[in-house]
Scaffold this active site. Structure first.
Site, PDB file in Angstrom:
ATOM      1  N   SER A 142       1.604 -12.409  -0.178  1.00 45.62           N
ATOM      2  CA  SER A 142       1.757 -11.515   0.975  1.00 45.62           C
ATOM      3  C   SER A 142       1.657 -12.322   2.256  1.00 45.62           C
ATOM      4  CB  SER A 142       0.625 -10.477   0.942  1.00 45.62           C
ATOM      5  OG  SER A 142       0.526  -9.821   2.187  1.00 45.62           O
ATOM      6  N   TYR A 155      -8.424  -9.971   0.665  1.00 45.45           N
ATOM      7  CA  TYR A 155      -7.025  -9.909   0.214  1.00 45.45           C
ATOM      8  C   TYR A 155      -6.216 -11.124   0.696  1.00 45.45           C
ATOM      9  CZ  TYR A 155      -2.305  -7.940  -0.416  1.00 45.45           C
ATOM     10  OH  TYR A 155      -1.002  -7.731  -0.782  1.00 45.45           O
TER      11      TYR A 155
HETATM   12  N1  LIG Z   1       3.420  -3.203  -0.507  1.00 45.02           N
HETATM   13  C1  LIG Z   1       3.379  -4.218   0.341  1.00 45.02           C
HETATM   14  O1  LIG Z   1       3.648  -4.088   1.550  1.00 45.02           O
HETATM   15  C2  LIG Z   1       3.029  -5.593  -0.161  1.00 45.02           C
HETATM   16  C3  LIG Z   1       3.209  -6.670   0.728  1.00 45.02           C
HETATM   17  C4  LIG Z   1       2.932  -7.946   0.267  1.00 45.02           C
HETATM   18  C5  LIG Z   1       2.508  -8.158  -1.025  1.00 45.02           C
HETATM   19  N2  LIG Z   1       2.336  -7.087  -1.859  1.00 45.02           N
HETATM   20  C6  LIG Z   1       1.919  -7.372  -3.222  1.00 45.02           C
HETATM   21  O2  LIG Z   1       2.891  -6.848  -4.110  1.00 45.02           O
HETATM   22  C7  LIG Z   1       2.263  -6.496  -5.345  1.00 45.02           C
HETATM   23  C8  LIG Z   1       2.569  -5.049  -5.681  1.00 45.02           C
HETATM   24  O3  LIG Z   1       2.126  -4.235  -4.609  1.00 45.02           O
HETATM   25  P1  LIG Z   1       2.530  -2.701  -4.485  1.00 45.02           P
HETATM   26  O4  LIG Z   1       2.494  -2.396  -3.034  1.00 45.02           O
HETATM   27  O5  LIG Z   1       3.735  -2.406  -5.271  1.00 45.02           O
HETATM   28  O6  LIG Z   1       1.248  -2.021  -5.186  1.00 45.02           O
HETATM   29  P2  LIG Z   1       1.058  -0.529  -5.765  1.00 45.02           P
HETATM   30  O7  LIG Z   1       2.028   0.407  -5.151  1.00 45.02           O
HETATM   31  O8  LIG Z   1      -0.399  -0.271  -5.584  1.00 45.02           O
HETATM   32  O9  LIG Z   1       1.378  -0.675  -7.313  1.00 45.02           O
HETATM   33  C9  LIG Z   1       0.495  -1.399  -8.122  1.00 45.02           C
HETATM   34  C10 LIG Z   1       0.972  -1.343  -9.561  1.00 45.02           C
HETATM   35  O10 LIG Z   1       0.099  -2.160 -10.335  1.00 45.02           O
HETATM   36  C11 LIG Z   1      -0.491  -1.396 -11.384  1.00 45.02           C
HETATM   37  N3  LIG Z   1      -1.863  -1.861 -11.503  1.00 45.02           N
HETATM   38  C12 LIG Z   1      -2.848  -1.805 -10.572  1.00 45.02           C
HETATM   39  N4  LIG Z   1      -3.981  -2.338 -11.058  1.00 45.02           N
HETATM   40  C13 LIG Z   1      -3.703  -2.752 -12.313  1.00 45.02           C
HETATM   41  C14 LIG Z   1      -4.461  -3.393 -13.329  1.00 45.02           C
HETATM   42  N5  LIG Z   1      -5.756  -3.714 -13.155  1.00 45.02           N
HETATM   43  N6  LIG Z   1      -3.855  -3.680 -14.509  1.00 45.02           N
HETATM   44  C15 LIG Z   1      -2.555  -3.351 -14.711  1.00 45.02           C
HETATM   45  N7  LIG Z   1      -1.778  -2.759 -13.787  1.00 45.02           N
HETATM   46  C16 LIG Z   1      -2.357  -2.454 -12.599  1.00 45.02           C
HETATM   47  C17 LIG Z   1      -0.354   0.066 -10.961  1.00 45.02           C
HETATM   48  O11 LIG Z   1      -0.189   0.940 -12.072  1.00 45.02           O
HETATM   49  P3  LIG Z   1      -1.445   1.631 -12.827  1.00 45.02           P
HETATM   50  O12 LIG Z   1      -2.202   2.352 -11.769  1.00 45.02           O
HETATM   51  O13 LIG Z   1      -0.787   2.514 -13.831  1.00 45.02           O
HETATM   52  O14 LIG Z   1      -2.220   0.527 -13.467  1.00 45.02           O
HETATM   53  C18 LIG Z   1       0.956   0.031 -10.156  1.00 45.02           C
HETATM   54  O15 LIG Z   1       2.070   0.129 -11.024  1.00 45.02           O
HETATM   55  C19 LIG Z   1       0.776  -6.787  -5.153  1.00 45.02           C
HETATM   56  O16 LIG Z   1       0.492  -8.097  -5.619  1.00 45.02           O
HETATM   57  C20 LIG Z   1       0.607  -6.732  -3.641  1.00 45.02           C
HETATM   58  O17 LIG Z   1      -0.497  -7.476  -3.219  1.00 45.02           O
HETATM   59  C21 LIG Z   1       2.583  -5.810  -1.456  1.00 45.02           C
END
Ligand SMILES: NC(=O)c1ccc[n+]([C@@H]2O[C@H](COP(=O)([O-])OP(=O)(O)OC[C@H]3O[C@@H](n4cnc5c(N)ncnc54)[C@H](OP(=O)(O)O)[C@@H]3O)[C@@H](O)[C@H]2O)c1
Length: 249
Positions: A142, A155
Site C-alpha cells: 500500500s 499498517y
Molecule cells: N482497499 C485499498 O484501498 C487498499 C489500498 C492498498 C492496499 N490494500 C491492500 O489490498 C489487500 C486487500 O484489501 P481489500 O481492501 O480488498 O480488503 P477487504 O475488502 O477487507 O477484503 C479482505 C479479504 O480478505 C479476507 N480475509 C481477511 N482476513 C482474512 C484471514 N485472516 N484469512 C483469510 N482471509 C481473510 C476477507 O474475507 P473473509 O472475511 O471471508 O475472510 C476478504 O475477502 C490488503 O492487503 C490491503 O492491505 C488495499
C-alpha cells in the site's frame, strides 16, 4: 491483455475487494484460480461468479499452515500445477491511536496479517510446487508504506516491510521464481469504505488521475507482473495509485 493461459494462480483473501478483482483479472487472462478466505459460503459464491470450471474456493484462515498446505494441494489436484501466488490478504484494526499508544497485541496482529502470512504462504507454495517447477509471486502493499498517516499505526510499517520482503525473496528465489509487489493507492472496498464514504470529493481531489481506484486497476498490474511479459522483472514494487504519491496535499 497479457496471457496467463495454462497457469494456475492462488490468491489469498479473495472473496471480495482487491483479491476478487485480482482473481477476476487472472481468469480473464486465461488462468485458473484458487481463492481463499475465512467465509466458506461467501467464498463458494465468489468462485461460482468467477466460473466453477476455472475457480476453486478453499476456506480457511490465512495464518493457518494446514490451510495453506491444503490450498496448495487443492490447486495441484484440481488444475495440475501452482504457478502463481498472490499474497493479497491484509488490513488493519483502526483503533484511532498513535503508534506510541497502540495496543501491542493489535500491532502484532497487523504485522502477522500483512507480513508474516506472506512469508508462510511463500513457504507453502515453494515447498508444494514453486521450488521444483518455478513460477511467479506478487505481494500486495500500500502507499501507506510511504506515508505517515494518523491512524496508520502498524499498517504502514507492515506494508513497508512487505516491500522489503519482496526484494529479499526476489533475490533468494531467483532464478526460478520472480517476486514482485504492487503498492496500491485508495481502492473502494469493504476495508476502505468507512474512510471513503462521505469524503469522496476529498479523496478524488487528492488523486491526480481524478478517480478512486478499482480492484481491476490492481488486477491488471498484478496480471502483468505474473505474466511472461515481465520475465526480466523481479524485486520491483509497482505503484498503482492514480498518482497520489506524486504530491503532498
Ligand atoms: N482497499 C485499498 O484501498 C487498499 C489500498 C492498498 C492496499 N490494500 C491492500 O489490498 C489487500 C486487500 O484489501 P481489500 O481492501 O480488498 O480488503 P477487504 O475488502 O477487507 O477484503 C479482505 C479479504 O480478505 C479476507 N480475509 C481477511 N482476513 C482474512 C484471514 N485472516 N484469512 C483469510 N482471509 C481473510 C476477507 O474475507 P473473509 O472475511 O471471508 O475472510 C476478504 O475477502 C490488503 O492487503 C490491503 O492491505 C488495499
Amino acid at each position: 491483455m497479457v496471457s496467463l493461459n495454462g497457469k494456475t494462480a492462488l490468491v489469498t483473501g479473495a472473496r471480495t475487494g482487491i483479491g476478487f478483482g485480482i482473481a477476476t483479472a487472472l481468469v480473464e487472462r486465461g488462468a485458473n484460480v484458487v481463492i481463499t478466505s475465512r467465509s466458506e459460503d461467501k467464498l463458494r459464491t465468489a468462485a461460482a461468479e468467477l466460473g466453477d470450471d476455472r475457480a476453486l474456493g478453499i476456506a480457511g484462515d490465512a495464518h493457518d499452515p494446514e490451510h495453506q498446505r491444503a490450498a496448495v494441494a487443492a490447486a495441484i489436484e484440481r488444475f495440475g500445477s501452482l504457478d502463481l501466488l498472490v499474497n493479497n490478504v491484509g488490513g488493519t484494526e483502526r483503533d484511532g491511536r498513535r503508534l506510541v499508544d497502540t495496543d501491542v497485541a493489535a500491532y502484532r496482529r497487523t504485522i502477522d496479517l500483512n507480513l508474516t502470512t506472506a512469508l508462510t504462504w511463500v513457504q507453502a507454495a515453494w515447498h508444494g510446487w514453486l521450488g521444483e517447477h518455478g513460477g511467479a509471486i506478487v505481494n500486495i502493499s500500500s502507499i501507506a508504506s510511504k506515508l505517515a498517516v494518523p491512524d496508520g499505526t502498524s499498517y504502514g510499517t507492515a506494508k513497508a516491510a512487505v516491500n522489503h520482503f519482496t526484494r529479499q525473496m526476489a533475490n533468494e528465489l531467483a532464478p526460478g521464481v520472480r517476486v514482485n509487489c504492487v503498492e496500491a493507492g485508495t481502492v473502494l472496498t469493504d476495508f476502505t469504505r468507512p474512510n471513503v464514504e462521505g469524503r469522496e470529493e476529498k479523496v478524488v481531489g487528492s488523486v491526480p488521475l481524478k478517480r478512486i481506484g478499482k480492484p481491476a486497476d490492481v488486477g491488471a498490474a498484478v496480471a502483468f507482473l505474473l505474466s511472461d511479459d515481465a520475465s526480466w522483472v523481479t524485486g520491483h514494487t509497482l505503484v498503482v495509485d492514480g498518482g497520489r504519491l506524486l504530491h503532498n496535499r
